[in-house]
Design an enzyme around this catalytic site. Structure first.
Site, PDB file in Angstrom:
ATOM      1  N   CYS A  31       0.724  -1.299  -0.006  1.00 28.42           N
ATOM      2  CA  CYS A  31       0.055   0.197   0.105  1.00 28.42           C
ATOM      3  C   CYS A  31       0.852   1.159  -0.144  1.00 28.42           C
ATOM      4  CB  CYS A  31      -0.965   0.082   1.085  1.00 28.42           C
ATOM      5  SG  CYS A  31      -2.161   1.248   0.998  1.00 28.42           S
ATOM      6  N   CYS A  53      -5.732   2.523  -5.212  1.00 28.49           N
ATOM      7  CA  CYS A  53      -5.202   2.947  -4.135  1.00 28.49           C
ATOM      8  C   CYS A  53      -6.198   4.322  -3.707  1.00 28.49           C
ATOM      9  CB  CYS A  53      -3.689   3.507  -4.034  1.00 28.49           C
ATOM     10  SG  CYS A  53      -3.348   4.334  -2.791  1.00 28.49           S
TER      11      CYS A  53
END
Ligand code: UQ1
Length: 398
Positions: free
Chosen positions: A146, A326
């Site tokens: 991430c 994202c």
């Protein structure tokens, strides 16, 4: 994947080797650090999330022997397989930064990290206790899972300070080892405007070397000028730790590329040397951002390709386009939903410009995605938004 294939193959035909007692929904950790969710909302007992039809061996793989189609576990058992999916993820290497673990463990040190459930609550605690000074955020040399998370917490911290009358006492500094703020130009352009508007200092190619928790000083290096270091005083230091695959995979030259990642065909997700091995997620060398959304899309590819291989058919394999997403949370109720592919080209689900901050995307990230994850994805029913995207674009576009 275990849920999908055990439904297809029947009871106990799928074996899961998994040592953990608890399963975490890691995409929520950032919101916990920002005080918008509770840590208890991020986890479920492993026994509740694994599919009943699969056989769970609560042990850890310590050695892969792909030539013999076997793995060895920590307890010493040998498990044979016809096909294997490797999904061992990334490990957090906090101990690689001298002084960091001491800082994280020391009472009231100001050092915190959203990446581990052990330390996530510290972030909000130190934001609440903040009085004045520098709040420093780090991003290490890749790989990072991430890669948006290290900067999302900068925005949430800024938002928190604004809303609590403390913004004028804080200097917010984001030090990233990367040469860019974000890898996709469209979203990077928006994010540069966000950091400028909100007076956040961004230093590129700046890598954390050491933490001195008693002096509250962090040492950074300038990756462009070897040997040049910076000493930064902090009141709060949010660290994204260096990461790597686990020992069993990293040390296996048959399975990995030079960086310790499972070496897959980037389209089919089949191993490049062992046709009965597939992989998914953060432990792989797939050249896309390591996120849950990428894993969801990869699930659909594996369902097709491993499914076909199980029926003895290996032509017309499905091809992964590198889809990843994202949700860049920029505040309480604001989010930029970045979605892109292997070529770093936007691949957006919704027929609107996702390169702007949106409340709807925050709702999706904070309230809808967790439900999709726990209810659908863990039961084998969510393979990412590609069908939604195609429907919403009425068959036009990609
Ligand atoms: C997604 O598929 C996913 O996987 C479970 C996430 O992980 C938590 C996400 O954050 C996002 C944004 C997606 C993509 C989904 C849509 C509806 C765009």
């Amino acid at each position: 994947m275990a849920a999908k294939f055990s439904k297809k193959l029947g009871k106990n035909r799928v074996i899961i080797v998994e040592p953990a007692d608890v399963h975490y929904y890691q995409p929520m950790f950032t919101l916990v650090g920002g005080g918008l969710k509770k840590l208890q909302e991020c986890s479920r007992p492993m026994s509740e999330v694994l599919p009943d039809l699969a056989h769970w061996i609560k042990d850890k793989v310590v050695e892969f022997d792909p030539r013999a189609s076997q793995v060895r576990t920590k307890r010493g058992d040998i498990i044979n397989y016809d096909f294997m999916i490797v999904a061992t993820g990334l490990e957090l290497n906090y101990e690689q930064i001298p002084g960091l673990v001491k800082g994280l463990e020391l009472h009231d040190s100001g050092v915190c990290s959203n990446y581990s459930p052990r330390y996530t609550d510290l972030t909000y605690k130190y934001l609440q206790g903040f009085q004045k000074g520098n709040i420093v955020f780090t991003f290490p040399k890749p790989p990072v899972k991430c890669p948006g998370a290290p900067q999302k917490i900068v925005y949430l911290a800024e938002d928190y300070l604004q809303n609590n009358g403390k913004r004028q006492y804080a200097n917010l500094i984001y030090n990233t080892a990367l040469p860019v703020l974000f890898g996709v130009k469209k979203y990077a352009d928006t994010l540069w405007k966000v950091v400028e508007r909100r007076n956040i200092e961004v230093n590129l190619k700046r890598n954390l070397l050491e933490v001195h928790p008693h002096k509250k000083v962090a040492i950074f290096e300038d990756l462009d000028e070897p040997g040049k270091t910076y000493e930064t005083k902090y009141s709060v230091l949010h660290v994204t730790p260096p990461q790597s695959t686990g020992e069993a995979l990293k040390n296996n030259a048959d399975l990995t590329d030079g960086g310790g990642f499972l070496e897959l065909d980037k389209a089919t997700l089949q191993h490049v040397r062992f046709s009965n091995i597939y992989g998914i997620g953060d432990c792989t060398n797939l050249p896309t951002s390591k996120t849950a959304a990428a894993v969801a899309a990869q699930c659909g590819i594996l369902r097709c390709n491993l499914g076909a291989a199980l029926s003895g058919n290996t032509v017309n394999m499905a091809a992964y386009d590198g889809y990843t997403s994202c949700p860049l949370v920029t505040g309480n109720n604001k989010c930029i939903l970045a979605e892109f592919d292997y070529n770093l080209q936007p691949l957006e689900t919704f027929p609107m410009n996702q390169g702007v901050e949106s409340t709807l995307m925050y709702t999706l990230k904070a309230h809808v995605m967790p439900e999709i994850y726990w209810r659908a994805m863990l039961n084998g029913f969510w393979e990412g938004p590609s069908l939604c995207r195609k429907a919403l674009h009425l068959g036009m576009g990609r």
